[in-house]
Design an enzyme around this catalytic site. Structure first.
Site, PDB file in Angstrom:
ATOM      1  N   HIS A 295      -8.185  -5.232   0.086  1.00 55.91           N
ATOM      2  CA  HIS A 295      -6.906  -4.588   0.307  1.00 55.91           C
ATOM      3  C   HIS A 295      -6.296  -5.042   1.631  1.00 55.91           C
ATOM      4  O   HIS A 295      -6.959  -5.080   2.659  1.00 55.91           O
ATOM      5  CB  HIS A 295      -7.116  -3.067   0.316  1.00 55.91           C
ATOM      6  CG  HIS A 295      -5.855  -2.257   0.361  1.00 55.91           C
ATOM      7  ND1 HIS A 295      -4.932  -2.267  -0.657  1.00 55.91           N
ATOM      8  CD2 HIS A 295      -5.376  -1.399   1.304  1.00 55.91           C
ATOM      9  CE1 HIS A 295      -3.950  -1.443  -0.350  1.00 55.91           C
ATOM     10  NE2 HIS A 295      -4.183  -0.917   0.841  1.00 55.91           N
TER      11      HIS A 295
ATOM     12  N   SER B 280       0.838  -1.199   0.000  1.00 53.50           N
ATOM     13  CA  SER B 280       0.000   0.000   0.000  1.00 53.50           C
ATOM     14  C   SER B 280       0.874   1.250   0.000  1.00 53.50           C
ATOM     15  O   SER B 280       1.661   1.432  -0.912  1.00 53.50           O
ATOM     16  CB  SER B 280      -0.970  -0.047   1.190  1.00 53.50           C
ATOM     17  OG  SER B 280      -1.984   0.915   1.062  1.00 53.50           O
TER      18      SER B 280
ATOM     19  N   GLU C 297      -9.414  -5.509  -4.179  1.00 60.89           N
ATOM     20  CA  GLU C 297      -8.817  -4.385  -3.460  1.00 60.89           C
ATOM     21  C   GLU C 297      -9.861  -3.427  -2.873  1.00 60.89           C
ATOM     22  O   GLU C 297      -9.851  -3.095  -1.695  1.00 60.89           O
ATOM     23  CB  GLU C 297      -7.904  -3.577  -4.402  1.00 60.89           C
ATOM     24  CG  GLU C 297      -6.630  -4.268  -4.828  1.00 60.89           C
ATOM     25  CD  GLU C 297      -5.520  -4.176  -3.808  1.00 60.89           C
ATOM     26  OE1 GLU C 297      -5.748  -3.656  -2.691  1.00 60.89           O
ATOM     27  OE2 GLU C 297      -4.405  -4.630  -4.112  1.00 60.89           O
TER      28      GLU C 297
END
Length: 549
Positions: A457, A236, A353
């Protein structure tokens, strides 16, 4: 699990609007300490051939770690001076030396931050530039590959010590370093009044990452690591840092391989203009809008005030590209022009995600009409084509339709953004190994009642760092073993492989993406470009500057 509050949801709604534009003393006797020097030799020398020594000498002094099952762990080692007082918003400076033995059996402060989704930490500490080292507890004089972990958290939250690096170290026979770096306004405020010696303001967090890598180069040999074989990896916002370091001339030679998880290296990051505009709004909000005294004024503002204002203003934190020699080009342009650090790359994302963000913003089910209205307000005269490609009838509920659409296209963590990055690296002539994490049974970052989070995610992190988001079952543990094998073999040799697992091909076509799932055929190659309609999205073009959510 996290129970998201209304304030948290608003924070994520604000962040999502921006995602399309670019980021998001144990005392020891002197006798023992002196004896340890005779055992260890100078920093960088071969480690003690006897397994499990917990005294190691660094450039700054001796540290005392602890022996844990299968590995040694050293925590809270300073890699740079505390960025406080006049050092606030300046490049990191060398850490001070100490006498005697420093207790390295517990982590030090996380960098200043407020709690957010997936990170309950609250810290008002600026003295935070510390790292942690895990190394296998085994005899031998062969230097081991080093993996340096850059945590995620939107560049506003997180800490290196949150991550249990033992499985990577023990199963993979590598030395793992996890680091802190300055966050939020303290790490990324791009006001020109803070520029120092010609350096673009706003890249303090990036410079911290590079300072940690320099510490590794000078000291990791004393822990049994090979400073000539360093893999930089992150997820990330951490992957945002990986992409920036790949494009940064000042990171040249500091790492030799890279793994970027869930942030596309083709995605744009801040520019000097966008960083300056955000910084001016921020400084005005804290009452430091006098151009002649802005730096002095800002350095006197309490940390809590800085954090509160950054949250209120929605300050977009992340690297600034284009202002100096630290990050002279956007990562995509740097790769296209061949002006980047040419290292082998593992790069990829998760299958779902954007389910994380959709579930936070829409915690309750939405209607078909609401979904279609969001698509029409975003895509205008192209909305009918988008709705025909992503009809609600194809999905269990409208929120899943919305998150699938958003996962495929339109932000820095989207599948098609990663597909672009795979192509960039391939055309630049560096080995790139592409993946997509696809276990929809994985423990989620946030468990929203009544919503199927899938492989949202950050869900792959529990497979590399045990216990991070929850406990894995036997089938998931097997996938975890496979992933740790792939990741650490890449650190060893620059080519990922794993025992009793399929071959992972280098990316030469869109079908060369390794899907990482559970079950007998859970790991296999796939074509994420086709599955996510990337050719269709190329025709549609960029998402207009209207919030999809």
């Amino acid at each position: 699990m996290v129970d998201p509050s209304a304030d948290t949801i608003m924070t994520f709604r604000d962040r999502m609007t921006d995602m399309r534009k670019g980021p998001f003393a144990v005392a020891l006797s002197l006798t023992t300490a002196v004896a340890s020097f005779a055992v260890m030799g100078p920093a960088g020398a071969d480690p003690d051939p006897v397994a499990g020594p917990t005294l190691v000498r660094t450039d700054q002094g001796v540290v005392q770690g602890e022996a844990r099952p299968g590995h040694r762990l050293f925590q809270g080692i300073p890699f740079a001076a505390a960025p406080v007082g006049d050092l606030r918003w300046r490049p990191p400076q060398p850490a001070r030396s100490w006498s005697g033995v420093r207790d390295a059996t517990f982590p030090r402060s996380a960098c200043a931050q407020l709690p957010g989704v997936g990170s309950p930490l609250t810290s008002f500490e600026e003295d935070c530039l510390y790292l942690n080292v895990a190394t296998p507890d085994r005899p031998g004089r062969r230097k081991l590959p080093v993996m340096v972990w850059v945590h995620g958290g939107s560049n506003t939250a997180g800490s290196g010590s949150t991550y249990n690096t033992s499985k990577l170290a023990v199963n993979g026979d590598v030395v793992v370093v996890s680091i802190n770096y300055r966050l939020g306004a303290l790490g990324w405020l791009g006001h020109p009044g803070l520029e120092t010696r010609g350096l673009q303001a706003g890249n303090y967090g990036l410079l911290d990452q590079q300072a940690a890598l320099r510490w590794v180069r000078h000291n990791i040999g004393a822990f049994g690591g090979d400073a000539r074989n360093v893999t930089l990896f992150g997820e990330s916002a951490g992957a945002n840092g990986i992409c920036a370091n790949i494009a940064s001339p000042t990171a040249a030679g500091l790492f030799h391989k890279a793994i970027a998880q869930s942030y596309g290296c083709a995605a744009p990051t801040n520019t000097p203009a966008t960083a300056e505009a955000a910084a001016r709004a921020f400084t005005e909000a804290v009452g430091c809008d006098d151009e002649n005294t802005v730096a002095e004024c800002l350095r006197a503002v309490p940390v809590k005030t800085l954090l509160d204002v950054a949250k209120t203003k929605g300050l977009r934190a992340g690297p600034v590209a284009g202002g100096d020699g630290v990050l002279p080009l956007q990562p995509a342009e740097a790769i296209e022009r061949g002006r980047f650090n040419r290292v082998p790359v593992v790069h990829g994302s998760t299958l779902d995600e954007m389910r994380l963000y959709v579930s936070l913003i829409h915690q309750r089910p939405i209607t078909t009409a609401r979904y279609e209205g969001l698509v029409r307000s975003t895509y205008g005269d192209k909305a009918d084509r988008v709705l025909a490609r992503y009809p609600v009838s194809r999905y269990p509920e409208p929120r899943i339709a919305l998150s699938t659409l958003a996962t495929d296209h339109g932000n820095v963590i989207s599948t098609c953004e990663h597909v672009k990055a795979f192509g960039l690296f391939r055309r630049a002539g560096v080995p790139v190994y592409a993946y997509q994490f696809a276990d929809r049974t994985a423990p989620p970052l946030v468990d929203v009642p009544g919503f199927e989070e899938g492989a949202e995610h950050a869900t792959e992190l529990s497979y590399l760092f045990p216990g991070l988001l929850g406990t894995l079952n036997a089938e998931q543990q097997r996938l975890s073993d496979t992933m740790v094998g792939y990741w650490t073999s890449f650190a060893h040799r620059g080519r990922p492989s794993a025992r009793n697992a399929p071959r992972w091909p280098a990316h030469r076509s869109t079908g060369d993406v390794l899907s990482l799932g559970i079950g007998e055929d859970g790991v296999h190659t796939t074509d994420t470009s086709e599955q996510s309609n990337c050719a269709f999205w190329d025709e549609i073009g960029p998402v207009p500057p209207v919030a999809l959510f």
